[in-house]
Design a protein around this motif. Structure first.
Motif, PDB file in Angstrom:
ATOM      1  N   LEU A  76     -50.415  91.762 -17.919  1.00  0.00           N
ATOM      2  CA  LEU A  76     -50.590  90.375 -17.494  1.00  0.00           C
ATOM      3  C   LEU A  76     -49.283  89.600 -17.659  1.00  0.00           C
ATOM      4  O   LEU A  76     -48.886  88.834 -16.771  1.00  0.00           O
ATOM      5  N   ALA A  77     -48.606  89.801 -18.775  1.00  0.00           N
ATOM      6  CA  ALA A  77     -47.332  89.120 -19.016  1.00  0.00           C
ATOM      7  C   ALA A  77     -46.276  89.563 -18.002  1.00  0.00           C
ATOM      8  O   ALA A  77     -45.537  88.728 -17.453  1.00  0.00           O
ATOM      9  N   ALA A  78     -46.212  90.855 -17.731  1.00  0.00           N
ATOM     10  CA  ALA A  78     -45.265  91.353 -16.726  1.00  0.00           C
ATOM     11  C   ALA A  78     -45.612  90.799 -15.345  1.00  0.00           C
ATOM     12  O   ALA A  78     -44.719  90.441 -14.565  1.00  0.00           O
ATOM     13  N   GLY A  79     -46.906  90.691 -15.068  1.00  0.00           N
ATOM     14  CA  GLY A  79     -47.339  90.096 -13.805  1.00  0.00           C
ATOM     15  C   GLY A  79     -46.937  88.634 -13.690  1.00  0.00           C
ATOM     16  O   GLY A  79     -46.635  88.147 -12.600  1.00  0.00           O
ATOM     17  N   GLY A  80     -46.915  87.937 -14.824  1.00  0.00           N
ATOM     18  CA  GLY A  80     -46.453  86.551 -14.820  1.00  0.00           C
ATOM     19  C   GLY A  80     -44.984  86.458 -14.433  1.00  0.00           C
ATOM     20  O   GLY A  80     -44.585  85.578 -13.656  1.00  0.00           O
ATOM     21  N   SER A  81     -44.175  87.374 -14.959  1.00  0.00           N
ATOM     22  CA  SER A  81     -42.755  87.399 -14.564  1.00  0.00           C
ATOM     23  C   SER A  81     -42.614  87.731 -13.087  1.00  0.00           C
ATOM     24  O   SER A  81     -41.770  87.158 -12.394  1.00  0.00           O
ATOM     25  N   LEU A  82     -43.445  88.651 -12.604  1.00  0.00           N
ATOM     26  CA  LEU A  82     -43.418  88.987 -11.183  1.00  0.00           C
ATOM     27  C   LEU A  82     -43.770  87.756 -10.346  1.00  0.00           C
ATOM     28  O   LEU A  82     -43.113  87.475  -9.337  1.00  0.00           O
ATOM     29  N   ALA A  83     -44.779  87.005 -10.770  1.00  0.00           N
ATOM     30  CA  ALA A  83     -45.181  85.797 -10.038  1.00  0.00           C
ATOM     31  C   ALA A  83     -44.050  84.763 -10.029  1.00  0.00           C
ATOM     32  O   ALA A  83     -43.780  84.137  -8.993  1.00  0.00           O
ATOM     33  N   ALA A  87     -38.433  92.174 -17.549  1.00  0.00           N
ATOM     34  CA  ALA A  87     -39.825  92.129 -18.016  1.00  0.00           C
ATOM     35  C   ALA A  87     -40.739  92.889 -17.059  1.00  0.00           C
ATOM     36  O   ALA A  87     -41.672  93.571 -17.492  1.00  0.00           O
ATOM     37  N   ILE A  88     -40.465  92.803 -15.773  1.00  0.00           N
ATOM     38  CA  ILE A  88     -41.251  93.549 -14.785  1.00  0.00           C
ATOM     39  C   ILE A  88     -41.036  95.051 -14.992  1.00  0.00           C
ATOM     40  O   ILE A  88     -41.988  95.838 -14.927  1.00  0.00           O
ATOM     41  N   LEU A  96     -38.644  89.525 -25.459  1.00  0.00           N
ATOM     42  CA  LEU A  96     -37.219  89.176 -25.459  1.00  0.00           C
ATOM     43  C   LEU A  96     -36.741  88.839 -24.048  1.00  0.00           C
ATOM     44  O   LEU A  96     -35.993  87.871 -23.855  1.00  0.00           O
ATOM     45  N   SER A  97     -37.184  89.598 -23.074  1.00  0.00           N
ATOM     46  CA  SER A  97     -36.803  89.327 -21.686  1.00  0.00           C
ATOM     47  C   SER A  97     -37.298  87.954 -21.238  1.00  0.00           C
ATOM     48  O   SER A  97     -36.534  87.154 -20.696  1.00  0.00           O
ATOM     49  N   ALA A  98     -38.572  87.684 -21.468  1.00  0.00           N
ATOM     50  CA  ALA A  98     -39.138  86.395 -21.054  1.00  0.00           C
ATOM     51  C   ALA A  98     -38.481  85.240 -21.803  1.00  0.00           C
ATOM     52  O   ALA A  98     -38.161  84.199 -21.216  1.00  0.00           O
ATOM     53  N   ALA A  99     -38.255  85.419 -23.101  1.00  0.00           N
ATOM     54  CA  ALA A  99     -37.617  84.353 -23.890  1.00  0.00           C
ATOM     55  C   ALA A  99     -36.178  84.118 -23.437  1.00  0.00           C
ATOM     56  O   ALA A  99     -35.697  82.981 -23.457  1.00  0.00           O
ATOM     57  N   ALA A 151     -44.143  80.748 -22.382  1.00  0.00           N
ATOM     58  CA  ALA A 151     -45.566  81.095 -22.430  1.00  0.00           C
ATOM     59  C   ALA A 151     -45.740  82.604 -22.243  1.00  0.00           C
ATOM     60  O   ALA A 151     -46.551  83.234 -22.942  1.00  0.00           O
ATOM     61  N   LEU A 152     -44.964  83.195 -21.339  1.00  0.00           N
ATOM     62  CA  LEU A 152     -45.040  84.649 -21.136  1.00  0.00           C
ATOM     63  C   LEU A 152     -44.521  85.399 -22.362  1.00  0.00           C
ATOM     64  O   LEU A 152     -45.077  86.430 -22.739  1.00  0.00           O
ATOM     65  N   ALA A 153     -43.473  84.877 -22.995  1.00  0.00           N
ATOM     66  CA  ALA A 153     -42.972  85.508 -24.227  1.00  0.00           C
ATOM     67  C   ALA A 153     -44.063  85.489 -25.291  1.00  0.00           C
ATOM     68  O   ALA A 153     -44.269  86.485 -26.005  1.00  0.00           O
ATOM     69  N   ALA A 154     -44.780  84.373 -25.389  1.00  0.00           N
ATOM     70  CA  ALA A 154     -45.881  84.284 -26.352  1.00  0.00           C
ATOM     71  C   ALA A 154     -46.989  85.285 -26.004  1.00  0.00           C
ATOM     72  O   ALA A 154     -47.571  85.911 -26.900  1.00  0.00           O
ATOM     73  N   LEU A 155     -47.242  85.475 -24.727  1.00  0.00           N
ATOM     74  CA  LEU A 155     -48.254  86.445 -24.306  1.00  0.00           C
ATOM     75  C   LEU A 155     -47.825  87.865 -24.668  1.00  0.00           C
ATOM     76  O   LEU A 155     -48.641  88.662 -25.158  1.00  0.00           O
ATOM     77  N   TRP A 156     -46.548  88.180 -24.459  1.00  0.00           N
ATOM     78  CA  TRP A 156     -46.034  89.492 -24.877  1.00  0.00           C
ATOM     79  C   TRP A 156     -46.237  89.688 -26.379  1.00  0.00           C
ATOM     80  O   TRP A 156     -46.664  90.750 -26.828  1.00  0.00           O
ATOM     81  N   LEU A 157     -45.937  88.659 -27.155  1.00  0.00           N
ATOM     82  CA  LEU A 157     -46.096  88.770 -28.611  1.00  0.00           C
ATOM     83  C   LEU A 157     -47.565  88.837 -29.006  1.00  0.00           C
ATOM     84  O   LEU A 157     -47.923  89.528 -29.961  1.00  0.00           O
TER      85      LEU A 157
END
Length: 158
Positions: free
Chosen positions: A9-16, A45-46, A67-70, A142-148
């Motif tokens: 889901l987090a990787a999908g957020g980066s894709l979006a 992240a993707i 780390l990527s998202a942050a 928000a995606l970094a938080a989801l990854w964590l």
């Protein structure tokens, strides 16, 4: 939700976010240098998400995704500061610096020189008072938080 699903889901957020950036570019909002910089960590992240899809959802992958998202979020904060005049940005794409990147007079007269220099300190698009860079920063953190958060989900702990 399992660790793997949360990470996907987090990787999908980066894709979006990346697809959204390409959409804005396609409709005429050319990216500046800092906009491009913000895209690379989303690509990472993707890639981490693709690895998770093909392998086990290891803690290492969750940390790499976070780390990527942050990183994209941090660049977004830096870009927002440049847009708002809180600090100077790269001299090659801000009004206060050398926007010509050290080109000579002959270079400037050449027809081979790009005519469109996208300035990093100008807001091309905003919504609710926040620029694309600001929105990217918020979404990226928000995606970094989801990854964590994926770290606490059921799944392989190694």
């Amino acid at each position: 939700m399992t660790r793997k699903n949360t990470m996907l889901l987090a990787a999908g957020g980066s894709l979006a976010l990346l697809l959204g950036a390409f959409f804005f570019q396609a409709i005429g909002y050319a990216p500046c240098k800092l906009c491009i910089w913000q895209r690379w960590p989303h690509g990472a992240a993707i890639a981490v998400g693709a690895i998770v899809l093909l392998t086990a959802p290891l803690v290492l992958w969750a940390l790499a995704g976070a780390l990527s998202a942050a990183t994209s979020g941090g660049i977004g904060i830096y870009h927002t500061g440049v847009e708002r005049g809180w600090w100077e940005g790269p001299s090659t794409c801000t009004g206060g610096g050398n926007a010509l990147g050290g080109m000579s007079g002959a270079d400037l007269l050449s027809l081979d020189v790009p005519v469109d220099i996208v300035m990093c300190d100008e807001v091309a698009w905003a919504f609710l008072g926040l620029s694309m860079a600001s929105w990217n920063a918020l979404a990226s953190f928000a995606l970094a938080a989801l990854w964590l958060w994926a770290l606490g989900r059921p799944g392989r702990a190694a």
